[in-house]
Design a protein around this motif. Structure first.
Motif, PDB file in Angstrom:
ATOM      1  N   PHE A   1      32.014  67.253  28.641  1.00 48.29           N
ATOM      2  CA  PHE A   1      31.051  66.586  29.519  1.00 48.29           C
ATOM      3  C   PHE A   1      31.619  65.273  30.051  1.00 48.29           C
ATOM      4  O   PHE A   1      31.503  64.973  31.243  1.00 48.29           O
ATOM      5  CB  PHE A   1      29.738  66.333  28.769  1.00 48.29           C
ATOM      6  N   LEU A   2      32.238  64.505  29.179  1.00 51.05           N
ATOM      7  CA  LEU A   2      32.803  63.219  29.587  1.00 51.05           C
ATOM      8  C   LEU A   2      33.950  63.401  30.576  1.00 51.05           C
ATOM      9  O   LEU A   2      34.040  62.685  31.575  1.00 51.05           O
ATOM     10  CB  LEU A   2      33.280  62.426  28.371  1.00 51.05           C
ATOM     11  N   MET A   3      34.807  64.390  30.325  1.00 51.96           N
ATOM     12  CA  MET A   3      35.903  64.667  31.259  1.00 51.96           C
ATOM     13  C   MET A   3      35.355  65.097  32.616  1.00 51.96           C
ATOM     14  O   MET A   3      35.840  64.669  33.668  1.00 51.96           O
ATOM     15  CB  MET A   3      36.827  65.754  30.703  1.00 51.96           C
ATOM     16  N   ASN A   4      34.335  65.947  32.592  1.00 50.48           N
ATOM     17  CA  ASN A   4      33.716  66.404  33.833  1.00 50.48           C
ATOM     18  C   ASN A   4      33.100  65.226  34.581  1.00 50.48           C
ATOM     19  O   ASN A   4      33.247  65.102  35.800  1.00 50.48           O
ATOM     20  CB  ASN A   4      32.655  67.461  33.520  1.00 50.48           C
ATOM     21  N   LEU A   5      32.437  64.336  33.858  1.00 51.51           N
ATOM     22  CA  LEU A   5      31.820  63.159  34.477  1.00 51.51           C
ATOM     23  C   LEU A   5      32.864  62.259  35.133  1.00 51.51           C
ATOM     24  O   LEU A   5      32.728  61.872  36.297  1.00 51.51           O
ATOM     25  CB  LEU A   5      31.035  62.372  33.427  1.00 51.51           C
ATOM     26  N   VAL A   6      33.917  61.943  34.403  1.00 51.71           N
ATOM     27  CA  VAL A   6      34.946  61.031  34.918  1.00 51.71           C
ATOM     28  C   VAL A   6      35.680  61.640  36.115  1.00 51.71           C
ATOM     29  O   VAL A   6      35.852  60.983  37.153  1.00 51.71           O
ATOM     30  CB  VAL A   6      35.938  60.646  33.798  1.00 51.71           C
TER      31      VAL A   6
ATOM     32  N   SER B   1      34.713  64.146  38.104  1.00 50.48           N
ATOM     33  CA  SER B   1      33.801  64.340  39.239  1.00 50.48           C
ATOM     34  C   SER B   1      33.511  63.022  39.933  1.00 50.48           C
ATOM     35  O   SER B   1      33.464  62.959  41.166  1.00 50.48           O
ATOM     36  CB  SER B   1      32.495  64.978  38.756  1.00 50.48           C
ATOM     37  N   ALA B   2      33.311  61.964  39.156  1.00 50.40           N
ATOM     38  CA  ALA B   2      33.044  60.655  39.751  1.00 50.40           C
ATOM     39  C   ALA B   2      34.250  60.152  40.540  1.00 50.40           C
ATOM     40  O   ALA B   2      34.098  59.599  41.643  1.00 50.40           O
ATOM     41  CB  ALA B   2      32.666  59.651  38.667  1.00 50.40           C
ATOM     42  N   ALA B   3      35.437  60.349  40.004  1.00 53.91           N
ATOM     43  CA  ALA B   3      36.643  59.908  40.707  1.00 53.91           C
ATOM     44  C   ALA B   3      36.826  60.689  42.011  1.00 53.91           C
ATOM     45  O   ALA B   3      37.115  60.107  43.067  1.00 53.91           O
ATOM     46  CB  ALA B   3      37.867  60.082  39.811  1.00 53.91           C
ATOM     47  N   PHE B   4      36.639  61.992  41.955  1.00 55.74           N
ATOM     48  CA  PHE B   4      36.800  62.813  43.153  1.00 55.74           C
ATOM     49  C   PHE B   4      35.718  62.493  44.176  1.00 55.74           C
ATOM     50  O   PHE B   4      35.998  62.393  45.380  1.00 55.74           O
ATOM     51  CB  PHE B   4      36.772  64.298  42.792  1.00 55.74           C
ATOM     52  N   ALA B   5      34.473  62.317  43.720  1.00 47.60           N
ATOM     53  CA  ALA B   5      33.382  61.982  44.637  1.00 47.60           C
ATOM     54  C   ALA B   5      33.626  60.633  45.305  1.00 47.60           C
ATOM     55  O   ALA B   5      33.370  60.471  46.497  1.00 47.60           O
ATOM     56  CB  ALA B   5      32.058  61.970  43.883  1.00 47.60           C
ATOM     57  N   THR B   6      34.134  59.660  44.534  1.00 47.67           N
ATOM     58  CA  THR B   6      34.445  58.347  45.108  1.00 47.67           C
ATOM     59  C   THR B   6      35.504  58.484  46.189  1.00 47.67           C
ATOM     60  O   THR B   6      35.385  57.902  47.277  1.00 47.67           O
ATOM     61  CB  THR B   6      34.924  57.379  44.013  1.00 47.67           C
ATOM     62  N   LEU B   7      36.530  59.252  45.918  1.00 45.52           N
ATOM     63  CA  LEU B   7      37.606  59.461  46.891  1.00 45.52           C
ATOM     64  C   LEU B   7      37.087  60.147  48.153  1.00 45.52           C
ATOM     65  O   LEU B   7      37.408  59.734  49.275  1.00 45.52           O
ATOM     66  CB  LEU B   7      38.729  60.285  46.259  1.00 45.52           C
ATOM     67  N   VAL B   8      36.262  61.163  48.002  1.00 47.66           N
ATOM     68  CA  VAL B   8      35.740  61.896  49.153  1.00 47.66           C
ATOM     69  C   VAL B   8      34.815  61.009  49.988  1.00 47.66           C
ATOM     70  O   VAL B   8      34.935  60.951  51.221  1.00 47.66           O
ATOM     71  CB  VAL B   8      35.019  63.185  48.702  1.00 47.66           C
ATOM     72  N   VAL B   9      33.886  60.307  49.336  1.00 44.94           N
ATOM     73  CA  VAL B   9      32.959  59.448  50.072  1.00 44.94           C
ATOM     74  C   VAL B   9      33.711  58.305  50.747  1.00 44.94           C
ATOM     75  O   VAL B   9      33.426  57.957  51.897  1.00 44.94           O
ATOM     76  CB  VAL B   9      31.845  58.917  49.139  1.00 44.94           C
ATOM     77  N   TRP B  10      34.688  57.733  50.070  1.00 44.73           N
ATOM     78  CA  TRP B  10      35.489  56.668  50.675  1.00 44.73           C
ATOM     79  C   TRP B  10      36.236  57.205  51.904  1.00 44.73           C
ATOM     80  O   TRP B  10      36.266  56.556  52.954  1.00 44.73           O
ATOM     81  CB  TRP B  10      36.480  56.113  49.657  1.00 44.73           C
TER      82      TRP B  10
ATOM     83  N   ALA C   1      28.858  63.145  42.785  1.00 46.56           N
ATOM     84  CA  ALA C   1      29.391  63.405  41.454  1.00 46.56           C
ATOM     85  C   ALA C   1      28.466  64.332  40.683  1.00 46.56           C
ATOM     86  O   ALA C   1      28.932  65.250  39.979  1.00 46.56           O
ATOM     87  CB  ALA C   1      29.591  62.099  40.688  1.00 46.56           C
ATOM     88  N   GLY C   2      27.172  64.133  40.803  1.00 46.10           N
ATOM     89  CA  GLY C   2      26.210  65.021  40.141  1.00 46.10           C
ATOM     90  C   GLY C   2      26.312  66.449  40.639  1.00 46.10           C
ATOM     91  O   GLY C   2      26.293  67.400  39.857  1.00 46.10           O
ATOM     92  N   VAL C   3      26.434  66.600  41.952  1.00 43.74           N
ATOM     93  CA  VAL C   3      26.585  67.940  42.534  1.00 43.74           C
ATOM     94  C   VAL C   3      27.875  68.588  42.040  1.00 43.74           C
ATOM     95  O   VAL C   3      27.885  69.769  41.659  1.00 43.74           O
ATOM     96  CB  VAL C   3      26.555  67.868  44.075  1.00 43.74           C
ATOM     97  N   LEU C   4      28.959  67.826  42.016  1.00 46.17           N
ATOM     98  CA  LEU C   4      30.229  68.363  41.530  1.00 46.17           C
ATOM     99  C   LEU C   4      30.156  68.758  40.056  1.00 46.17           C
ATOM    100  O   LEU C   4      30.707  69.781  39.651  1.00 46.17           O
ATOM    101  CB  LEU C   4      31.352  67.350  41.733  1.00 46.17           C
ATOM    102  N   MET C   5      29.463  67.956  39.258  1.00 45.88           N
ATOM    103  CA  MET C   5      29.328  68.276  37.836  1.00 45.88           C
ATOM    104  C   MET C   5      28.568  69.582  37.639  1.00 45.88           C
ATOM    105  O   MET C   5      28.962  70.422  36.832  1.00 45.88           O
ATOM    106  CB  MET C   5      28.629  67.146  37.086  1.00 45.88           C
ATOM    107  N   VAL C   6      27.483  69.766  38.381  1.00 49.73           N
ATOM    108  CA  VAL C   6      26.697  71.001  38.270  1.00 49.73           C
ATOM    109  C   VAL C   6      27.519  72.195  38.731  1.00 49.73           C
ATOM    110  O   VAL C   6      27.541  73.246  38.063  1.00 49.73           O
ATOM    111  CB  VAL C   6      25.383  70.875  39.065  1.00 49.73           C
ATOM    112  N   LEU C   7      28.213  72.049  39.853  1.00 45.44           N
ATOM    113  CA  LEU C   7      29.041  73.163  40.345  1.00 45.44           C
ATOM    114  C   LEU C   7      30.150  73.517  39.363  1.00 45.44           C
ATOM    115  O   LEU C   7      30.421  74.698  39.119  1.00 45.44           O
ATOM    116  CB  LEU C   7      29.638  72.808  41.712  1.00 45.44           C
ATOM    117  N   THR C   8      30.786  72.500  38.797  1.00 44.30           N
ATOM    118  CA  THR C   8      31.840  72.745  37.816  1.00 44.30           C
ATOM    119  C   THR C   8      31.295  73.462  36.595  1.00 44.30           C
ATOM    120  O   THR C   8      31.887  74.418  36.096  1.00 44.30           O
ATOM    121  CB  THR C   8      32.486  71.416  37.378  1.00 44.30           C
TER     122      THR C   8
END
Length: 59
Positions: free
Chosen positions: A12-17, A19-28, A47-54
């Motif tokens: 869960f922690l790996m998925n959170l980190v 997903s958050a990093a990838f979401a930050t990169l995409v939104v930026w 990041a939440g959407v990515l976590m659920v999809l993953t």
């Protein structure tokens, strides 16, 4: 060891980190090209959407 699914808390922690990093990169990136305004709420939602999809893909 090969059949071990691992500790769910670590997964869960790996998925959170990640997903958050990838979401930050995409939104930026989308904000740099003018398609989306950068906001931490948008990053959190992405990041939440990515976590659920993953989670759905690996189950």
């Amino acid at each position: 060891m090969a059949n071990s699914k691992g500790d769910p808390r670590v997964l869960f922690l790996m998925n959170l980190v990640l997903s958050a990093a990838f979401a930050t990169l995409v939104v930026w990136g989308l904000s740099r090209v003018g398609l989306l305004a950068f906001a931490w709420q948008t990053v959190a939602f992405a990041a939440g959407v990515l976590m659920v999809l993953t989670y759905l893909v690996v189950q």
